[in-house]
Design a protein around this motif. Structure first.
Motif, PDB file in Angstrom:
ATOM      1  N   PRO A 153       8.327 -29.015  65.319  1.00  0.00           N
ATOM      2  CA  PRO A 153       7.996 -27.837  65.639  1.00  0.00           C
ATOM      3  C   PRO A 153       8.710 -26.594  65.242  1.00  0.00           C
ATOM      4  CG  PRO A 153       8.021 -29.239  67.507  1.00  0.00           C
ATOM      5  CD  PRO A 153       8.736 -30.085  66.229  1.00  0.00           C
ATOM      6  N   GLY A 154       8.083 -25.638  64.661  1.00  0.00           N
ATOM      7  CA  GLY A 154       8.625 -24.334  64.273  1.00  0.00           C
ATOM      8  C   GLY A 154       8.893 -24.523  62.811  1.00  0.00           C
ATOM      9  N   ALA A 155       8.835 -25.914  62.109  1.00  0.00           N
ATOM     10  CA  ALA A 155       9.117 -25.751  60.711  1.00  0.00           C
ATOM     11  C   ALA A 155       8.190 -25.465  59.723  1.00  0.00           C
ATOM     12  CB  ALA A 155       9.473 -27.309  60.270  1.00  0.00           C
ATOM     13  N   ASP A 156       6.970 -25.118  60.191  1.00  0.00           N
ATOM     14  CA  ASP A 156       6.044 -24.330  59.720  1.00  0.00           C
ATOM     15  C   ASP A 156       5.851 -22.989  59.302  1.00  0.00           C
ATOM     16  OD1 ASP A 156       5.541 -24.256  62.088  1.00  0.00           O
ATOM     17  OD2 ASP A 156       3.268 -24.529  62.178  1.00  0.00           O
ATOM     18  N   GLN A 157       7.101 -22.500  59.960  1.00  0.00           N
ATOM     19  CA  GLN A 157       7.269 -20.909  59.961  1.00  0.00           C
ATOM     20  C   GLN A 157       7.868 -20.565  58.681  1.00  0.00           C
ATOM     21  OE1 GLN A 157       5.696 -18.718  62.016  1.00  0.00           O
ATOM     22  NE2 GLN A 157       4.561 -20.674  62.730  1.00  0.00           N
ATOM     23  N   PRO A 158       7.875 -19.561  58.167  1.00  0.00           N
ATOM     24  CA  PRO A 158       8.853 -18.850  56.901  1.00  0.00           C
ATOM     25  C   PRO A 158      10.265 -19.026  57.234  1.00  0.00           C
ATOM     26  CG  PRO A 158       6.682 -17.324  57.258  1.00  0.00           C
ATOM     27  CD  PRO A 158       6.837 -18.227  58.465  1.00  0.00           C
ATOM     28  N   PHE A 159      10.778 -19.325  56.222  1.00  0.00           N
ATOM     29  CA  PHE A 159      12.383 -19.355  56.303  1.00  0.00           C
ATOM     30  C   PHE A 159      13.005 -18.181  56.843  1.00  0.00           C
ATOM     31  CE2 PHE A 159      16.563 -18.536  54.713  1.00  0.00           C
ATOM     32  CZ  PHE A 159      17.391 -19.513  54.900  1.00  0.00           C
ATOM     33  N   GLY A 160      13.952 -18.413  57.931  1.00  0.00           N
ATOM     34  CA  GLY A 160      14.642 -17.350  58.812  1.00  0.00           C
ATOM     35  C   GLY A 160      13.780 -16.897  59.814  1.00  0.00           C
ATOM     36  N   THR A 161      12.758 -17.205  60.151  1.00  0.00           N
ATOM     37  CA  THR A 161      11.786 -16.941  61.348  1.00  0.00           C
ATOM     38  C   THR A 161      12.464 -17.172  62.528  1.00  0.00           C
ATOM     39  OG1 THR A 161       9.645 -17.045  60.210  1.00  0.00           O
ATOM     40  CG2 THR A 161       9.685 -16.950  62.690  1.00  0.00           C
ATOM     41  N   VAL A 162      12.736 -16.146  63.490  1.00  0.00           N
ATOM     42  CA  VAL A 162      13.278 -16.152  64.424  1.00  0.00           C
ATOM     43  C   VAL A 162      12.104 -16.866  65.759  1.00  0.00           C
ATOM     44  CG1 VAL A 162      14.375 -15.368  66.551  1.00  0.00           C
ATOM     45  CG2 VAL A 162      15.033 -14.466  64.305  1.00  0.00           C
ATOM     46  N   LEU A 163      12.719 -18.315  66.204  1.00  0.00           N
ATOM     47  CA  LEU A 163      11.581 -18.814  67.001  1.00  0.00           C
ATOM     48  C   LEU A 163      12.040 -18.498  68.287  1.00  0.00           C
ATOM     49  CD1 LEU A 163      11.765 -22.238  65.073  1.00  0.00           C
ATOM     50  CD2 LEU A 163      10.155 -20.362  64.793  1.00  0.00           C
ATOM     51  N   MET A 181      19.954 -15.897  55.516  1.00  0.00           N
ATOM     52  CA  MET A 181      19.146 -15.821  56.895  1.00  0.00           C
ATOM     53  C   MET A 181      19.684 -14.745  57.400  1.00  0.00           C
ATOM     54  SD  MET A 181      19.012 -18.768  59.853  1.00  0.00           S
ATOM     55  CE  MET A 181      17.858 -20.191  58.863  1.00  0.00           C
ATOM     56  N   ARG A 182      18.571 -13.733  57.669  1.00  0.00           N
ATOM     57  CA  ARG A 182      19.005 -12.622  58.578  1.00  0.00           C
ATOM     58  C   ARG A 182      18.647 -12.384  59.694  1.00  0.00           C
ATOM     59  NH1 ARG A 182      20.724  -9.548  54.033  1.00  0.00           N
ATOM     60  NH2 ARG A 182      19.951 -10.472  52.156  1.00  0.00           N
ATOM     61  N   LYS A 183      18.163 -11.385  60.360  1.00  0.00           N
ATOM     62  CA  LYS A 183      17.529 -11.331  61.772  1.00  0.00           C
ATOM     63  C   LYS A 183      18.602 -11.105  62.728  1.00  0.00           C
ATOM     64  CE  LYS A 183      13.383 -12.126  60.520  1.00  0.00           C
ATOM     65  NZ  LYS A 183      12.470 -11.180  60.040  1.00  0.00           N
ATOM     66  N   HIS A 184      19.846 -11.079  62.247  1.00  0.00           N
ATOM     67  CA  HIS A 184      21.167 -10.677  63.073  1.00  0.00           C
ATOM     68  C   HIS A 184      21.605  -9.377  63.129  1.00  0.00           C
ATOM     69  CE1 HIS A 184      20.752 -15.324  62.579  1.00  0.00           C
ATOM     70  NE2 HIS A 184      21.476 -15.333  63.447  1.00  0.00           N
ATOM     71  N   HIS A 185      22.128  -8.817  64.050  1.00  0.00           N
ATOM     72  CA  HIS A 185      22.626  -7.298  64.068  1.00  0.00           C
ATOM     73  C   HIS A 185      24.094  -7.307  64.341  1.00  0.00           C
ATOM     74  CE1 HIS A 185      18.387  -6.582  64.450  1.00  0.00           C
ATOM     75  NE2 HIS A 185      18.261  -7.478  65.733  1.00  0.00           N
ATOM     76  N   SER A 186      24.883  -8.218  64.093  1.00  0.00           N
ATOM     77  CA  SER A 186      26.277  -8.071  64.056  1.00  0.00           C
ATOM     78  C   SER A 186      26.799  -9.347  63.342  1.00  0.00           C
ATOM     79  CB  SER A 186      26.868  -8.020  65.418  1.00  0.00           C
ATOM     80  OG  SER A 186      28.250  -7.548  65.515  1.00  0.00           O
ATOM     81  N   THR A 187      28.236  -9.602  63.762  1.00  0.00           N
ATOM     82  CA  THR A 187      28.792 -10.683  63.069  1.00  0.00           C
ATOM     83  C   THR A 187      28.254 -12.014  63.590  1.00  0.00           C
ATOM     84  OG1 THR A 187      30.801  -9.693  62.587  1.00  0.00           O
ATOM     85  CG2 THR A 187      31.062 -11.940  62.784  1.00  0.00           C
TER      86      THR A 187
END
Length: 238
Positions: free
Chosen positions: A209-219, A162-168
């Motif tokens: 709610p939100g589970a229908d989004q692609p894996f790793g989507t920032v909600l 799961m990405r979408k993060h910019h640091s540790t």
């Protein structure tokens, strides 16, 4: 380790009368992480090292609880950074600066480790079981979160990044649904992401709610003005 105990005979008294001084037990000089089992009769901790100690706890009818070191788990090569104990399956998961995670299961009176395929190049920083105990999340210094689950076909634990993060990523905590994940990061942001893994999660995707989004989507994303060291969910997932 501090543990407060309220005698059963006092349970009917008001809130102020129920307050008791906690019992403080100096088990180790330094404790970097710990986790209790389901009924609080065992405690796993790391004494700021690569080892994990498991204590049995005998509360007794009266008096202070007695802690006895029963097992020492040695598999990591660097500082243990996280421990979580699944209450129902009785599995322990641990993470370490050695970039590895292990799932520990008790077999014949001993704790046996299974290596998790994290596929990260920097330290693992934290670990957390999902409430259904099917998956766990590992924070890391690689700005990503491995979501780990058991692959029956190959008989070992694998991960999906799961990405979408910019640091540790310093911490991760599951919503009660086991589908949404909240993370705290050194980029001064708290995030809520979809962690639904097809073929692993059994709940209908439209039930959360939100589970229908692609894996790793920032909600959702929140600025916190500093590093996010801890995060928790309300029991109703709000």
């Amino acid at each position: 380790i501090a543990r407060a105990r309220v005698p059963e005979s006092d349970a009917h008294h008001g809130p102020l009368e129920e307050l008791r001084m906690p019992h403080v037990e100096h088990l180790e000089q330094c404790i970097t992480c710990h986790a209790w089992n389901k009924d609080r009769t065992m405690l796993a901790l790391s004494p700021n090292s690569s080892e994990i100690y498991i204590y049995t706890v005998d509360a007794g009818a009266t008096g202070a609880p007695k802690f006895l070191r029963a097992w020492t788990l040695r598999e990591h090569d660097a500082l243990v950074t996280g421990i979580d104990w699944a209450p129902n399956t009785d599995r322990i998961v641990s993470s370490s600066q050695d970039r590895n995670a292990y799932v520990w299961e008790r077999q014949g009176g001993e704790w046996k480790p299974t290596l998790v395929i994290l596929r990260i190049q920097r330290a693992a920083t934290s670990v957390s079981w999902s409430p259904d105990e099917v998956k766990f999340a590992v924070g890391s210094g690689e700005s990503l979160v491995p979501i780990c689950y058991f692959e029956q076909q190959n008989n070992f634990w694998v991960s999906k990044h799961m990405r979408k993060h910019h640091s540790t990523v310093l911490c991760a905590q599951w919503a009660p649904s086991s589908v949404l994940l909240a993370t705290g990061c050194a980029d001064q942001k708290l995030r809520v992401l979809c962690a639904y893994v097809k073929g692993v999660d059994t709940a209908p995707r439209d039930s959360v709610p939100g589970a229908d989004q692609p894996f790793g989507t920032v909600l959702a994303e929140y600025a916190c003005g500093g590093w996010g060291h801890a995060v928790a969910w309300h029991p109703n997932s709000t």
